[in-house]
Write a protein that holds these residues in place. Sequence first.
Motif, mmCIF file in Angstrom:
data_model
loop_
_atom_site.group_PDB
_atom_site.id
_atom_site.type_symbol
_atom_site.label_atom_id
_atom_site.label_comp_id
_atom_site.label_asym_id
_atom_site.label_seq_id
_atom_site.Cartn_x
_atom_site.Cartn_y
_atom_site.Cartn_z
ATOM 1 N N GLY A 214 43.177 39.634 56.865
ATOM 2 C CA GLY A 214 42.084 40.386 57.476
ATOM 3 C C GLY A 214 42.420 41.800 57.868
ATOM 4 O O GLY A 214 41.541 42.576 58.220
ATOM 5 N N MET A 215 43.702 42.180 57.835
ATOM 6 C CA MET A 215 44.056 43.553 58.163
ATOM 7 C C MET A 215 45.445 43.838 57.608
ATOM 8 O O MET A 215 46.220 42.947 57.318
ATOM 9 C CB MET A 215 44.027 43.788 59.679
ATOM 10 C CG MET A 215 45.051 42.999 60.447
ATOM 11 S SD MET A 215 44.988 43.284 62.219
ATOM 12 C CE MET A 215 45.363 45.015 62.299
ATOM 13 N N GLY A 216 45.755 45.128 57.483
ATOM 14 C CA GLY A 216 47.067 45.515 56.992
ATOM 15 C C GLY A 216 47.222 45.168 55.519
ATOM 16 O O GLY A 216 46.268 44.932 54.799
ATOM 17 N N GLY A 217 48.479 45.117 55.080
ATOM 18 C CA GLY A 217 48.746 44.784 53.687
ATOM 19 C C GLY A 217 48.548 45.988 52.779
ATOM 20 O O GLY A 217 48.125 47.055 53.193
ATOM 21 N N LYS A 218 48.870 45.806 51.512
ATOM 22 C CA LYS A 218 48.756 46.889 50.553
ATOM 23 C C LYS A 218 47.321 47.043 50.064
ATOM 24 O O LYS A 218 46.577 46.084 49.990
ATOM 25 C CB LYS A 218 49.685 46.630 49.364
ATOM 26 C CG LYS A 218 51.167 46.668 49.711
ATOM 27 C CD LYS A 218 52.015 46.447 48.473
ATOM 28 C CE LYS A 218 53.491 46.507 48.818
ATOM 29 N NZ LYS A 218 54.343 46.289 47.615
ATOM 30 N N GLU A 219 46.978 48.282 49.727
ATOM 31 C CA GLU A 219 45.675 48.545 49.124
ATOM 32 C C GLU A 219 45.821 48.459 47.614
ATOM 33 O O GLU A 219 46.694 49.091 47.029
ATOM 34 C CB GLU A 219 45.177 49.932 49.528
ATOM 35 C CG GLU A 219 44.893 50.063 51.007
ATOM 36 C CD GLU A 219 44.638 51.500 51.415
ATOM 37 O OE1 GLU A 219 44.800 52.395 50.553
ATOM 38 O OE2 GLU A 219 44.306 51.736 52.584
ATOM 39 N N ILE A 220 44.982 47.670 46.996
ATOM 40 C CA ILE A 220 45.016 47.498 45.551
ATOM 41 C C ILE A 220 43.971 48.422 44.934
ATOM 42 O O ILE A 220 42.772 48.222 45.124
ATOM 43 C CB ILE A 220 44.735 46.031 45.173
ATOM 44 C CG1 ILE A 220 45.746 45.101 45.861
ATOM 45 C CG2 ILE A 220 44.774 45.851 43.659
ATOM 46 C CD1 ILE A 220 45.414 43.628 45.726
ATOM 47 N N GLU A 221 44.428 49.440 44.242
ATOM 48 C CA GLU A 221 43.497 50.380 43.620
ATOM 49 C C GLU A 221 42.932 49.777 42.348
ATOM 50 O O GLU A 221 43.666 49.235 41.523
ATOM 51 C CB GLU A 221 44.202 51.711 43.317
ATOM 52 C CG GLU A 221 44.649 52.446 44.569
ATOM 53 C CD GLU A 221 45.026 53.887 44.297
ATOM 54 O OE1 GLU A 221 44.493 54.461 43.305
ATOM 55 O OE2 GLU A 221 45.825 54.442 45.056
ATOM 56 N N THR A 222 41.636 49.874 42.198
ATOM 57 C CA THR A 222 40.985 49.255 41.056
ATOM 58 C C THR A 222 39.677 49.965 40.751
ATOM 59 O O THR A 222 39.276 50.893 41.459
ATOM 60 C CB THR A 222 40.729 47.750 41.348
ATOM 61 O OG1 THR A 222 40.244 47.115 40.181
ATOM 62 C CG2 THR A 222 39.703 47.573 42.467
ATOM 63 N N ASN A 223 39.019 49.533 39.693
ATOM 64 C CA ASN A 223 37.702 50.073 39.358
ATOM 65 C C ASN A 223 36.643 48.995 39.584
ATOM 66 O O ASN A 223 36.960 47.849 39.923
ATOM 67 C CB ASN A 223 37.670 50.591 37.914
ATOM 68 C CG ASN A 223 38.063 49.532 36.899
ATOM 69 O OD1 ASN A 223 37.712 48.355 37.027
ATOM 70 N ND2 ASN A 223 38.812 49.921 35.874
ATOM 71 N N GLU A 224 35.397 49.351 39.392
ATOM 72 C CA GLU A 224 34.312 48.419 39.697
ATOM 73 C C GLU A 224 34.336 47.190 38.787
ATOM 74 O O GLU A 224 34.083 46.070 39.251
ATOM 75 C CB GLU A 224 32.965 49.136 39.584
ATOM 76 C CG GLU A 224 32.748 50.178 40.678
ATOM 77 C CD GLU A 224 31.325 50.696 40.703
ATOM 78 O OE1 GLU A 224 30.487 50.151 39.950
ATOM 79 O OE2 GLU A 224 31.048 51.629 41.470
ATOM 80 N N LYS A 225 34.658 47.372 37.518
ATOM 81 C CA LYS A 225 34.685 46.246 36.588
ATOM 82 C C LYS A 225 35.721 45.222 37.010
ATOM 83 O O LYS A 225 35.458 44.012 37.002
ATOM 84 C CB LYS A 225 34.970 46.749 35.169
ATOM 85 C CG LYS A 225 34.941 45.658 34.110
ATOM 86 C CD LYS A 225 35.176 46.228 32.721
ATOM 87 C CE LYS A 225 35.151 45.131 31.664
ATOM 88 N NZ LYS A 225 35.391 45.691 30.292
ATOM 89 N N GLN A 226 36.906 45.690 37.380
ATOM 90 C CA GLN A 226 37.973 44.777 37.806
ATOM 91 C C GLN A 226 37.628 44.116 39.134
ATOM 92 O O GLN A 226 37.924 42.933 39.341
ATOM 93 C CB GLN A 226 39.282 45.551 37.912
ATOM 94 C CG GLN A 226 39.818 46.035 36.574
ATOM 95 C CD GLN A 226 40.946 47.032 36.711
ATOM 96 O OE1 GLN A 226 41.056 47.737 37.718
ATOM 97 N NE2 GLN A 226 41.795 47.118 35.701
ATOM 98 N N PHE A 227 36.990 44.866 40.035
ATOM 99 C CA PHE A 227 36.624 44.290 41.330
ATOM 100 C C PHE A 227 35.619 43.153 41.163
ATOM 101 O O PHE A 227 35.688 42.143 41.881
ATOM 102 C CB PHE A 227 36.043 45.354 42.258
ATOM 103 C CG PHE A 227 35.541 44.775 43.554
ATOM 104 C CD1 PHE A 227 36.425 44.434 44.562
ATOM 105 C CD2 PHE A 227 34.183 44.534 43.737
ATOM 106 C CE1 PHE A 227 35.969 43.867 45.745
ATOM 107 C CE2 PHE A 227 33.718 43.967 44.920
ATOM 108 C CZ PHE A 227 34.618 43.638 45.921
#
Length: 299
Positions: A214-227
């Motif tokens: 629910g908080m912290g951790g790494k941000e996973i960069e992605t695009n809308e299709k992958q999300f």
Amino acid sequence: MRKIIAFLMIISGFFSFAQNRFFYEYKFIPDSTNKADVKKEMMLLDIDKNGSSYYSQDKYISDSTTKAELEKQMKVSSGNFTIKRTEKGGVVGYKVTKQYPDFKTFIYLKVSSDTYKVEEDQKPEWKILQDKQKIGEYNAQKATTNFGGREWVAWFSTDIPFQDGPYKFYGLPGLIVKIEDKTGSHSMTLVGNKTFQTVKTQEQDLPAGIQLFGMGGKEIETNEKQFKKVWKNYVNDPTKNMREMMMKNSDGNNKVIFKSKSADGREISDPNQVFREIEKNLRESFKKNNNFIEPDLYK
């Protein structure tokens, strides 16, 4: 409500800067089958020289409180941490950022224990109309756009010299002081603002191998299709990431304990029962929260 008439300027101090905060009352209907249930949440749009950030005030306060409690545990324990699942503050869990001057836009979305930083590849295309009216204290002009699967009507004011607005909206010759979709399901109205100084502080790192649900951790960069694929998998198995996280962090010196509460208020600590309760609640939430602000993102 105080009008802001000056542009942003850097103030003294290497990490200090001036920031403008705009308060938007967000009204929304989470369940398209129950239009009488209208929720309200105070949203913040913070603007500085580098860009803007739009997020829930209640969730920010709740996350800050939880983080402070976890940091307190870290000071007295190097092994076990207890993460209690209680009613979270705020309903709106996403955050939207824009980078100046090109307005590169990202939305941050929580899916289980992960944060996805989803880049927006489209910008709002506006049709500016001649209609004008007062919105609060401001002289405003009408504009329309189709964005994210909805038709939107916006009112912007050149009284406020920012070409920005709530959520992913920007690009009009003044701040958006009100915007609403044509179904009346989502509306954001400016209700106040203030200017203040902020100082960046370094956040305390968590022990190696620990990830907080629910908080912290790494941000996973992605695009809308992958999300969209991630979201579909999450709906099919809502507690998969939590189970994996618990198994991973319970093998070494660190141990993650999930707790929850039943409908009658009893505390639940048995992991299997906790996960069953969480999955049950999440599936009920999916059914009741079907009227997304941006439907195209969840198709």
